[in-house]
Design a protein around this motif. Structure first.
Motif, PDB file in Angstrom:
ATOM      1  N   ARG A  53       0.858  -1.184   0.000  1.00  0.00           N
ATOM      2  CA  ARG A  53       0.000   0.000   0.000  1.00  0.00           C
ATOM      3  C   ARG A  53       0.893   1.232   0.000  1.00  0.00           C
ATOM      4  O   ARG A  53       1.868   1.303   0.750  1.00  0.00           O
ATOM      5  CB  ARG A  53      -0.913   0.003   1.229  1.00  0.00           C
ATOM      6  CG  ARG A  53      -1.934   1.136   1.242  1.00  0.00           C
ATOM      7  CD  ARG A  53      -2.784   1.067   2.507  1.00  0.00           C
ATOM      8  NE  ARG A  53      -3.573  -0.142   2.562  1.00  0.00           N
ATOM      9  CZ  ARG A  53      -4.763  -0.296   1.974  1.00  0.00           C
ATOM     10  NH1 ARG A  53      -5.281   0.708   1.277  1.00  0.00           N
ATOM     11  NH2 ARG A  53      -5.421  -1.422   2.076  1.00  0.00           N
ATOM     12  N   THR A  54       0.566   2.215  -0.849  1.00  0.00           N
ATOM     13  CA  THR A  54       1.462   3.353  -0.988  1.00  0.00           C
ATOM     14  C   THR A  54       0.714   4.582  -1.477  1.00  0.00           C
ATOM     15  O   THR A  54      -0.437   4.500  -1.921  1.00  0.00           O
ATOM     16  CB  THR A  54       2.615   3.009  -1.963  1.00  0.00           C
ATOM     17  OG1 THR A  54       3.560   4.069  -1.982  1.00  0.00           O
ATOM     18  CG2 THR A  54       2.094   2.777  -3.370  1.00  0.00           C
ATOM     19  N   SER A  55       1.378   5.720  -1.401  1.00  0.00           N
ATOM     20  CA  SER A  55       0.847   6.973  -1.936  1.00  0.00           C
ATOM     21  C   SER A  55       1.219   7.091  -3.406  1.00  0.00           C
ATOM     22  O   SER A  55       1.925   6.236  -3.966  1.00  0.00           O
ATOM     23  CB  SER A  55       1.454   8.147  -1.178  1.00  0.00           C
ATOM     24  OG  SER A  55       2.863   8.206  -1.444  1.00  0.00           O
ATOM     25  N   HIS A  56       0.789   8.172  -4.054  1.00  0.00           N
ATOM     26  CA  HIS A  56       1.145   8.341  -5.461  1.00  0.00           C
ATOM     27  C   HIS A  56       2.646   8.558  -5.611  1.00  0.00           C
ATOM     28  O   HIS A  56       3.243   8.133  -6.613  1.00  0.00           O
ATOM     29  CB  HIS A  56       0.341   9.488  -6.099  1.00  0.00           C
ATOM     30  CG  HIS A  56       0.769  10.864  -5.714  1.00  0.00           C
ATOM     31  ND1 HIS A  56       1.663  11.607  -6.449  1.00  0.00           N
ATOM     32  CD2 HIS A  56       0.416  11.648  -4.655  1.00  0.00           C
ATOM     33  CE1 HIS A  56       1.824  12.792  -5.879  1.00  0.00           C
ATOM     34  NE2 HIS A  56       1.084  12.845  -4.793  1.00  0.00           N
ATOM     35  N   HIS A  57       3.284   9.198  -4.622  1.00  0.00           N
ATOM     36  CA  HIS A  57       4.738   9.330  -4.649  1.00  0.00           C
ATOM     37  C   HIS A  57       5.399   7.956  -4.571  1.00  0.00           C
ATOM     38  O   HIS A  57       6.346   7.659  -5.309  1.00  0.00           O
ATOM     39  CB  HIS A  57       5.233  10.199  -3.485  1.00  0.00           C
ATOM     40  CG  HIS A  57       4.901  11.646  -3.619  1.00  0.00           C
ATOM     41  ND1 HIS A  57       5.412  12.441  -4.632  1.00  0.00           N
ATOM     42  CD2 HIS A  57       4.116  12.463  -2.863  1.00  0.00           C
ATOM     43  CE1 HIS A  57       4.951  13.663  -4.504  1.00  0.00           C
ATOM     44  NE2 HIS A  57       4.160  13.716  -3.436  1.00  0.00           N
ATOM     45  N   GLY A  58       4.887   7.130  -3.664  1.00  0.00           N
ATOM     46  CA  GLY A  58       5.438   5.784  -3.516  1.00  0.00           C
ATOM     47  C   GLY A  58       5.229   4.942  -4.762  1.00  0.00           C
ATOM     48  O   GLY A  58       6.097   4.148  -5.140  1.00  0.00           O
ATOM     49  N   SER A  97       2.468   7.641 -12.590  1.00  0.00           N
ATOM     50  CA  SER A  97       1.695   7.740 -11.359  1.00  0.00           C
ATOM     51  C   SER A  97       0.850   9.014 -11.362  1.00  0.00           C
ATOM     52  O   SER A  97       1.382  10.111 -11.501  1.00  0.00           O
ATOM     53  CB  SER A  97       2.633   7.748 -10.153  1.00  0.00           C
ATOM     54  OG  SER A  97       1.893   7.858  -8.953  1.00  0.00           O
ATOM     55  N   TRP A 117      -3.451   1.196  -7.972  1.00  0.00           N
ATOM     56  CA  TRP A 117      -2.780   2.308  -8.655  1.00  0.00           C
ATOM     57  C   TRP A 117      -2.532   1.971 -10.127  1.00  0.00           C
ATOM     58  O   TRP A 117      -2.687   2.818 -11.007  1.00  0.00           O
ATOM     59  CB  TRP A 117      -1.443   2.617  -7.979  1.00  0.00           C
ATOM     60  CG  TRP A 117      -1.524   3.451  -6.733  1.00  0.00           C
ATOM     61  CD1 TRP A 117      -1.185   3.078  -5.477  1.00  0.00           C
ATOM     62  CD2 TRP A 117      -1.947   4.822  -6.641  1.00  0.00           C
ATOM     63  NE1 TRP A 117      -1.377   4.116  -4.595  1.00  0.00           N
ATOM     64  CE2 TRP A 117      -1.838   5.202  -5.283  1.00  0.00           C
ATOM     65  CE3 TRP A 117      -2.411   5.756  -7.569  1.00  0.00           C
ATOM     66  CZ2 TRP A 117      -2.168   6.480  -4.831  1.00  0.00           C
ATOM     67  CZ3 TRP A 117      -2.741   7.037  -7.116  1.00  0.00           C
ATOM     68  CH2 TRP A 117      -2.620   7.377  -5.769  1.00  0.00           C
ATOM     69  N   ARG A 157      -3.303   0.050  -2.692  1.00  0.00           N
ATOM     70  CA  ARG A 157      -2.371  -1.017  -3.023  1.00  0.00           C
ATOM     71  C   ARG A 157      -1.904  -0.840  -4.471  1.00  0.00           C
ATOM     72  O   ARG A 157      -2.619  -0.272  -5.308  1.00  0.00           O
ATOM     73  CB  ARG A 157      -3.013  -2.383  -2.827  1.00  0.00           C
ATOM     74  CG  ARG A 157      -3.330  -2.683  -1.366  1.00  0.00           C
ATOM     75  CD  ARG A 157      -3.479  -4.161  -1.095  1.00  0.00           C
ATOM     76  NE  ARG A 157      -3.786  -4.399   0.319  1.00  0.00           N
ATOM     77  CZ  ARG A 157      -2.870  -4.474   1.275  1.00  0.00           C
ATOM     78  NH1 ARG A 157      -1.590  -4.346   0.968  1.00  0.00           N
ATOM     79  NH2 ARG A 157      -3.220  -4.687   2.529  1.00  0.00           N
ATOM     80  N   LYS A 165      -3.986   6.591  -0.323  1.00  0.00           N
ATOM     81  CA  LYS A 165      -3.098   5.430  -0.277  1.00  0.00           C
ATOM     82  C   LYS A 165      -3.856   4.208  -0.774  1.00  0.00           C
ATOM     83  O   LYS A 165      -4.956   3.911  -0.296  1.00  0.00           O
ATOM     84  CB  LYS A 165      -2.573   5.195   1.144  1.00  0.00           C
ATOM     85  CG  LYS A 165      -1.462   6.140   1.547  1.00  0.00           C
ATOM     86  CD  LYS A 165      -0.694   5.604   2.734  1.00  0.00           C
ATOM     87  CE  LYS A 165       0.566   6.431   2.989  1.00  0.00           C
ATOM     88  NZ  LYS A 165       1.379   5.863   4.090  1.00  0.00           N
TER      89      LYS A 165
END
Length: 209
Positions: free
Chosen positions: A41-46, A113, A126, A122, A120
């Motif tokens: 699970r991550t942000s758009h940056h991640g 992205s 994304w 998974r 956030k």
């Protein structure tokens, strides 16, 4: 990893005989599971950083090709791959005796992205969102859909030319771009066996009488 030498006249004659007796076959294989977590699970940056890490990842050593897929390509002397480690290592695991013909022409259709703060998700979510946005025009500094389709036409030309020589050829590459190539092959009269799915080692065979 280079193209094999030019076939002899006798080899050409044998290939023409085989081609006349059997349909042309092109096998499109998605690579095995890469050596990277596939559902964090991550942000758009991640997710932006994850795209780069995924592209650099090789094959997970525990991701073995199915036996039936190995049987399907066992007799092939050469297999096409993209330039990515997960593609090349998958092809080597699948057909260790075959020559690998690596060509960036077969690289995956790219993703970017989307900049959605505070969200956030998974990685697969994304990826789906990014692919939808790519289709409707979100392609900052990456290849767009029209260019990817043109590249797929060129990829189909390469695969068909090899199939005309050998009767059967195979590509071990990437799921979404394989599907774009498949649509181009279908447009040219090839019949599909199997379905393009977001599954590692997924294989679809296209045949033309």
């Amino acid at each position: 990893m280079t193209l094999q030498g030019a076939p002899t006249n006798a080899t050409r004659a044998a290939r023409r005989t085989r081609r006349n007796a059997e349909p042309l076959r092109i096998i499109l294989v998605r690579h095995g599971r890469p050596a990277i977590a596939t559902r964090p699970r991550t942000s758009h940056h991640g997710f932006r950083d994850y795209i780069d890490a995924y592209e650099a990842a090789g094959l997970d050593p525990e991701s073995a090709p199915p036996e039936e897929l190995q049987d399907l390509v066992r007799e092939l002397s050469a297999i096409y791959t993209s330039g990515k480690p997960r593609s090349q290592e998958s092809a080597r695991a699948l057909a260790p005796k075959a020559e690998l013909i690596a060509d960036p022409l077969f690289a995956e259709a790219p993703l970017a992205s989307p900049r959605i703060p505070l969200l956030k998700l998974r990685v697969p979510a994304w990826a789906v969102m990014s692919r939808i946005l790519w289709h409707v025009g979100y392609h900052p500094e990456i290849e767009n859909y029209a260019d990817a389709k043109q590249r797929a036409r060129e990829a189909a030309d390469v695969l068909i030319a090899r199939a005309l020589e050998d009767g059967t050829t195979a590509l071990v590459a990437h799921g979404y771009f394989n599907a774009i190539i498949g649509r181009e092959l279908a447009r040219r009269g090839f019949r599909k066996t199997g379905s393009h799915r977001a599954r590692f080692w997924n294989a679809v065979t296209y045949a033309q009488p």
